[in-house]
Design a protein around this motif. Sequence first.
Motif, PDB file in Angstrom:
ATOM      1  N   LEU A   1       0.826  -1.201   0.000  1.00  0.00           N
ATOM      2  CA  LEU A   1       0.000   0.000   0.000  1.00  0.00           C
ATOM      3  C   LEU A   1       0.863   1.256   0.000  1.00  0.00           C
ATOM      4  CD1 LEU A   1      -2.844   1.242   0.184  1.00  0.00           C
ATOM      5  CD2 LEU A   1      -2.602   1.128   2.668  1.00  0.00           C
ATOM      6  N   LEU A   2       1.913   1.254   0.802  1.00  0.00           N
ATOM      7  CA  LEU A   2       2.822   2.401   0.853  1.00  0.00           C
ATOM      8  C   LEU A   2       3.506   2.621  -0.499  1.00  0.00           C
ATOM      9  CD1 LEU A   2       4.147   4.589   2.595  1.00  0.00           C
ATOM     10  CD2 LEU A   2       5.942   2.946   3.111  1.00  0.00           C
ATOM     11  N   VAL A   3       3.933   1.546  -1.143  1.00  0.00           N
ATOM     12  CA  VAL A   3       4.573   1.662  -2.460  1.00  0.00           C
ATOM     13  C   VAL A   3       3.588   2.243  -3.463  1.00  0.00           C
ATOM     14  CG1 VAL A   3       5.527   0.353  -4.395  1.00  0.00           C
ATOM     15  CG2 VAL A   3       6.268  -0.157  -2.067  1.00  0.00           C
ATOM     16  N   TYR A   4       2.341   1.776  -3.464  1.00  0.00           N
ATOM     17  CA  TYR A   4       1.338   2.310  -4.391  1.00  0.00           C
ATOM     18  C   TYR A   4       1.045   3.784  -4.110  1.00  0.00           C
ATOM     19  CZ  TYR A   4       0.146  -2.136  -6.586  1.00  0.00           C
ATOM     20  OH  TYR A   4       0.167  -3.290  -7.319  1.00  0.00           O
ATOM     21  N   ILE A   5       0.998   4.168  -2.856  1.00  0.00           N
ATOM     22  CA  ILE A   5       0.744   5.567  -2.511  1.00  0.00           C
ATOM     23  C   ILE A   5       1.893   6.447  -2.979  1.00  0.00           C
ATOM     24  CG2 ILE A   5       0.559   7.186  -0.582  1.00  0.00           C
ATOM     25  CD1 ILE A   5      -1.124   5.040   0.858  1.00  0.00           C
ATOM     26  N   VAL A   6       3.117   6.025  -2.725  1.00  0.00           N
ATOM     27  CA  VAL A   6       4.286   6.805  -3.141  1.00  0.00           C
ATOM     28  C   VAL A   6       4.352   6.903  -4.663  1.00  0.00           C
ATOM     29  CG1 VAL A   6       6.812   6.808  -3.203  1.00  0.00           C
ATOM     30  CG2 VAL A   6       5.620   6.373  -1.058  1.00  0.00           C
ATOM     31  N   LEU A   7       4.175   5.782  -5.354  1.00  0.00           N
ATOM     32  CA  LEU A   7       4.202   5.811  -6.816  1.00  0.00           C
ATOM     33  C   LEU A   7       3.038   6.610  -7.390  1.00  0.00           C
ATOM     34  CD1 LEU A   7       5.300   2.153  -7.632  1.00  0.00           C
ATOM     35  CD2 LEU A   7       6.662   4.235  -7.815  1.00  0.00           C
TER      36      LEU A   7
END
Length: 73
Positions: free
Chosen positions: A43-49
Motif C-alpha cells: 500500500l505504501l509503495v502504491y501511494i508513493v508511486l
Amino acid sequence: MALSYKSRKRWSLVVLLIGLPLYIVVAVSVVNWLDRPPILVELLVYIVLGFLWMLPFKFVFLGVGQPDPDADE
C-alpha cells in the motif's frame, strides 16, 4: 517557455489517456518485482508511486479546469 491554455489541455489529455495507464503498468510491475511484500508495504509503495507520477506534470495540469483566459467573452 510557458504553454498556452490549449496546449496544456491537449497535453493533459495525452498524459491521462496514454501516460497514466503506462505508469500504472510500471507501478504494478515494480510491486510484483518486490515478490509480494506485506500488504502495508504494498500500500505504501502504491501511494508513493501514485504521488510521484504527477510531480513532473504539475505545470501541465495547472488551470486546465478553469475557463480559457484567452477566450473572448
